[in-house]
Design a protein around this motif. Sequence first.
Motif, PDB file in Angstrom:
ATOM      1  N   LEU A  40       0.834  -1.198   0.000  1.00  0.00           N
ATOM      2  CA  LEU A  40       0.000   0.000   0.000  1.00  0.00           C
ATOM      3  C   LEU A  40       0.875   1.257   0.000  1.00  0.00           C
ATOM      4  CD1 LEU A  40      -2.505  -1.144   2.793  1.00  0.00           C
ATOM      5  CD2 LEU A  40      -2.794  -1.385   0.322  1.00  0.00           C
ATOM      6  N   VAL A  96      -0.892  -1.017  -4.567  1.00  0.00           N
ATOM      7  CA  VAL A  96      -2.070  -0.150  -4.385  1.00  0.00           C
ATOM      8  C   VAL A  96      -1.621   1.251  -4.027  1.00  0.00           C
ATOM      9  CG1 VAL A  96      -4.252   0.111  -3.123  1.00  0.00           C
ATOM     10  CG2 VAL A  96      -3.265  -2.182  -3.444  1.00  0.00           C
ATOM     11  N   VAL A 118      -3.762  -1.159  -8.232  1.00  0.00           N
ATOM     12  CA  VAL A 118      -5.048  -0.628  -7.788  1.00  0.00           C
ATOM     13  C   VAL A 118      -4.875   0.858  -7.504  1.00  0.00           C
ATOM     14  CG1 VAL A 118      -6.920  -0.744  -6.115  1.00  0.00           C
ATOM     15  CG2 VAL A 118      -5.730  -2.841  -6.792  1.00  0.00           C
ATOM     16  N   SER A 206      -5.157  -3.353 -14.195  1.00  0.00           N
ATOM     17  CA  SER A 206      -5.358  -2.349 -13.145  1.00  0.00           C
ATOM     18  C   SER A 206      -6.814  -2.261 -12.735  1.00  0.00           C
ATOM     19  CB  SER A 206      -4.865  -0.976 -13.614  1.00  0.00           C
ATOM     20  OG  SER A 206      -5.576  -0.544 -14.764  1.00  0.00           O
ATOM     21  N   TYR A 244     -10.110   5.847   1.207  1.00  0.00           N
ATOM     22  CA  TYR A 244      -9.414   4.670   1.738  1.00  0.00           C
ATOM     23  C   TYR A 244      -9.572   4.547   3.245  1.00  0.00           C
ATOM     24  CZ  TYR A 244      -5.572   7.877   3.007  1.00  0.00           C
ATOM     25  OH  TYR A 244      -4.813   8.896   3.532  1.00  0.00           O
ATOM     26  N   ILE A 255      -9.384  -4.362  -3.760  1.00  0.00           N
ATOM     27  CA  ILE A 255      -8.013  -4.893  -3.684  1.00  0.00           C
ATOM     28  C   ILE A 255      -8.026  -6.418  -3.714  1.00  0.00           C
ATOM     29  CG2 ILE A 255      -5.946  -5.060  -2.232  1.00  0.00           C
ATOM     30  CD1 ILE A 255      -6.683  -2.225  -1.177  1.00  0.00           C
TER      31      ILE A 255
END
Length: 263
Positions: A40, A96, A118, A206, A244, A255
Amino acid sequence: MKRNLAMTLSTILLASAGAVTQASAQDAPPQNAPVHNIVLVHGAWVDGSGWKPVYDRLTKDGYHVTIVQEPLGSLEDDVAATKRVLDQQNGPTILVAHSYGGSVITEAGVHPNVVGLVYVAAHAPAVGEDESTLGKGMPSYTSKQPGAIMKTGDGYTYLNPADFPSDFAADLPLKEAQFESHAQILTAAKVFSTPMTVAAWTSKPSWGIVAADDKIINPDLERWYYARAHSHTTVLAGASHSVYESRPKEVTAVIEDAAKHAS
């Protein structure tokens, strides 16, 4: 005697080779198994702690999750920080990003461990493009708001704390948004205008999340990015730029969909 010994050694070697082959086949994961590693990447003005609600859900579901802490001094340094984390992954990885982090993963996503990207309310420029120029073509609410984006004398930017709760995190509890406004990571202005040298989304699958009430990035720009990249796109109505954090369940689902279907 020598002939019998040779035959015995040959039999042992063949049996050992067969056992190794069988063990390797048993140890190898199925080709269509979900990806286990998730990395992430945060955006400008914030740090990786905002990913905790998503991290908690992913780890509960059995994923190995690592969060990159970018220095936010240059795109090159942020890409390097991301690649260091990717080097540590033990296999295929979903990369991500949120916001400016989208530019970071567009560059870093060419790493061989990355099998899918992502973008969460994030930029996704092409080679030769930069997010600042693209943002001027589809300006955000914040970019048109006088005094919202502040700049230090040595070229670092931050969001006016008075505007942060409504612009960046309108769907977070007010006290949480106010705390984040005073815990910003000042970000070098040059990161927003550094052009891409590669674009990982041109060669890897993606997924994109549009935060429909985003004031930091124009939601129409997010839609345009993801349409161009042929991303699997999810639009979250009412979501702010802090999607998020405010909508971790939905973000986690995207995800995990990437982890199950990226190849």
